[in-house]
Design a protein around this motif. Structure first.
Motif, short mmCIF file in Angstrom:
data_model
loop_
_atom_site.label_atom_id
_atom_site.label_comp_id
_atom_site.label_asym_id
_atom_site.label_seq_id
_atom_site.Cartn_x
_atom_site.Cartn_y
_atom_site.Cartn_z
N LEU A 177 55.81 129.51 26.76
CA LEU A 177 56.95 128.31 26.45
C LEU A 177 57.55 128.57 25.21
O LEU A 177 57.01 129.36 24.23
N THR A 178 58.73 127.79 24.89
CA THR A 178 58.89 127.60 23.53
C THR A 178 58.40 126.52 23.10
O THR A 178 58.00 125.53 23.85
N VAL A 179 58.46 126.20 21.70
CA VAL A 179 57.83 125.14 21.04
C VAL A 179 58.46 123.83 21.49
O VAL A 179 57.88 122.78 21.76
N ASP A 180 59.87 123.96 21.61
CA ASP A 180 60.53 122.66 21.91
C ASP A 180 60.29 122.39 23.57
O ASP A 180 60.21 121.04 23.85
N GLY A 195 42.18 125.57 15.36
CA GLY A 195 42.93 126.42 14.96
C GLY A 195 44.40 126.46 15.90
O GLY A 195 45.27 127.37 15.51
N ASP A 196 44.43 125.95 16.94
CA ASP A 196 45.65 125.99 17.76
C ASP A 196 46.87 125.34 16.92
O ASP A 196 46.55 124.29 16.39
N THR A 197 47.95 126.09 17.22
CA THR A 197 49.35 125.25 16.69
C THR A 197 50.14 125.10 17.92
O THR A 197 49.90 125.91 18.99
N PHE A 198 51.21 124.45 17.59
CA PHE A 198 52.45 124.32 18.73
C PHE A 198 52.73 125.89 19.10
O PHE A 198 53.02 126.21 20.29
N TYR A 199 52.96 126.45 18.04
CA TYR A 199 53.55 128.01 18.25
C TYR A 199 52.61 128.74 19.22
O TYR A 199 53.07 129.59 19.95
N SER A 200 51.21 128.81 18.51
CA SER A 200 50.25 129.58 19.35
C SER A 200 50.22 129.21 20.87
O SER A 200 49.97 130.17 21.86
N THR A 236 49.18 127.83 11.30
CA THR A 236 49.10 129.35 11.01
C THR A 236 50.30 129.94 11.10
O THR A 236 50.97 129.45 12.04
N ASN A 237 50.26 131.17 10.96
CA ASN A 237 51.55 131.85 11.21
C ASN A 237 51.16 133.07 12.21
O ASN A 237 51.79 134.08 12.05
N SER A 238 50.25 132.91 13.04
CA SER A 238 49.73 133.97 13.79
C SER A 238 50.90 134.32 14.88
O SER A 238 51.53 133.34 15.53
N ASN A 239 50.84 135.62 15.28
CA ASN A 239 51.97 135.92 16.14
C ASN A 239 51.27 136.43 17.44
O ASN A 239 49.91 136.38 17.63
#
Length: 289
Positions: free
Chosen positions: A264-267, A252-257, A53-56
């Motif tokens: 943290l950052t995704v990296d 619904g989780d993503t690395f971004y969320s 997803t593109n959730s902020n």
């Protein structure tokens, strides 16, 4: 007679050949087995990728400026509070400093853990070297260029040193005459005693305490009833499905969320878990600290 026998044998051979040819034809007409049944029975994958997803990040944006200017969202501040509230309450019991003040100073001075001084040296309270400091140091621009700040092995050590810093200096002695639940007086007293040069320092601390209901932890330690502030953003939210240093991936989780949830950052999140692709599985355990 011999000719009759030969004639009969010829007829028998003729009919025998025709009979075998028909048998072969019937086998050829039988349709060969296909692999369609195999194709419909593909093995079910146990680890399904979670839809991206593109959730902020949620909540209002905070611009925290003390030892470094840091822009964070309120969910980052909530997670910071969740990480350090128990240490703050413990220090309140041991040293007599309101947990609300400890947490508010930690948020402000460390940029909710995302400021350069906090990330590079685990210094969450902007404590400078001062005379007598024999521990590790780091240089950072503050009131002047490349000032000397204390460096710690981990944030908990910084929290303890903050308590020792306040209790061990006579200029802060007047603070300990104040009521432990009077966070406004403590915030003003810190500025008056010279903890910070920013004239709006008390206002900033009080703002964080009331927006994030940090005084609820003072009430817990003192055994008082807690009344949420009318200025609060929302109740303190604790990250669900977190156990210690691990987080269980939810639908619904993503690395971004997840990275935003735990500051943290995704990296950084991938590096902590030795992951190289973007695949997550529901129920997967991730190291987040």
């Amino acid at each position: 007679m011999f000719k009759k026998i030969l004639f009969l044998l010829t007829i028998l051979v003729f009919f025998s050949c025709n009979s075998s040819k028909k048998y072969v034809r019937t086998t050829k007409k039988t349709p060969p087995k296909t692999n369609k049944s195999v194709a419909t029975k593909k093995p079910v994958t146990t680890k399904k990728p979670v839809a991206t997803t593109n959730s902020n990040s949620n909540g209002r944006q905070e611009v925290i400026e003390s030892t470094s200017k840091t822009v964070v969202y309120s969910d980052v501040v909530f997670n910071y509070v969740n990480d350090f509230k128990d240490i703050a309450k413990g220090n309140m019991k041991t040293y007599g400093i309101p947990a609300s003040i400890i947490l508010a100073q930690g948020i402000l001075e460390s940029g909710a853990g995302r400021g350069e001084l906090a990330k590079n040296s685990n210094n969450h309270f902007g404590i400078k070297c001062h005379t007598g400091w024999t521990g590790e140091t780091v240089h950072h621009d503050d009131d002047a260029a490349q000032e000397c700040f204390r460096k710690y092995k981990d944030p908990a050590e910084s929290y303890k040193d903050h308590a020792l810093f306040l209790t061990g200096r006579s200029r802060y002695a007047s603070l300990f005459q104040l009521e432990k639940d009077d966070y406004e007086a403590w915030a003003k007293g810190l500025r008056k005693a010279g903890y910070a040069t920013d004239p709006k320092y008390p206002e900033k601390l009080i703002g964080y305490i009331e927006r994030y209901n940090l005084h609820q932890y003072d009430a817990e330690v003192l055994g008082n009833n807690f009344v949420p502030s009318e200025k609060s953003n929302k109740p303190i939210q604790i990250a669900d499905h977190q156990v210690g240093n691990l987080y269980e991936v939810q639908k619904g989780d993503t690395f971004y969320s997840i990275s935003k949830k735990f500051n943290l950052t995704v990296d950084e999140l991938k590096k902590k878990n030795n992951l190289s692709d973007n695949t997550l599985s529901i129920g997967q355990k991730l190291i987040i600290k």
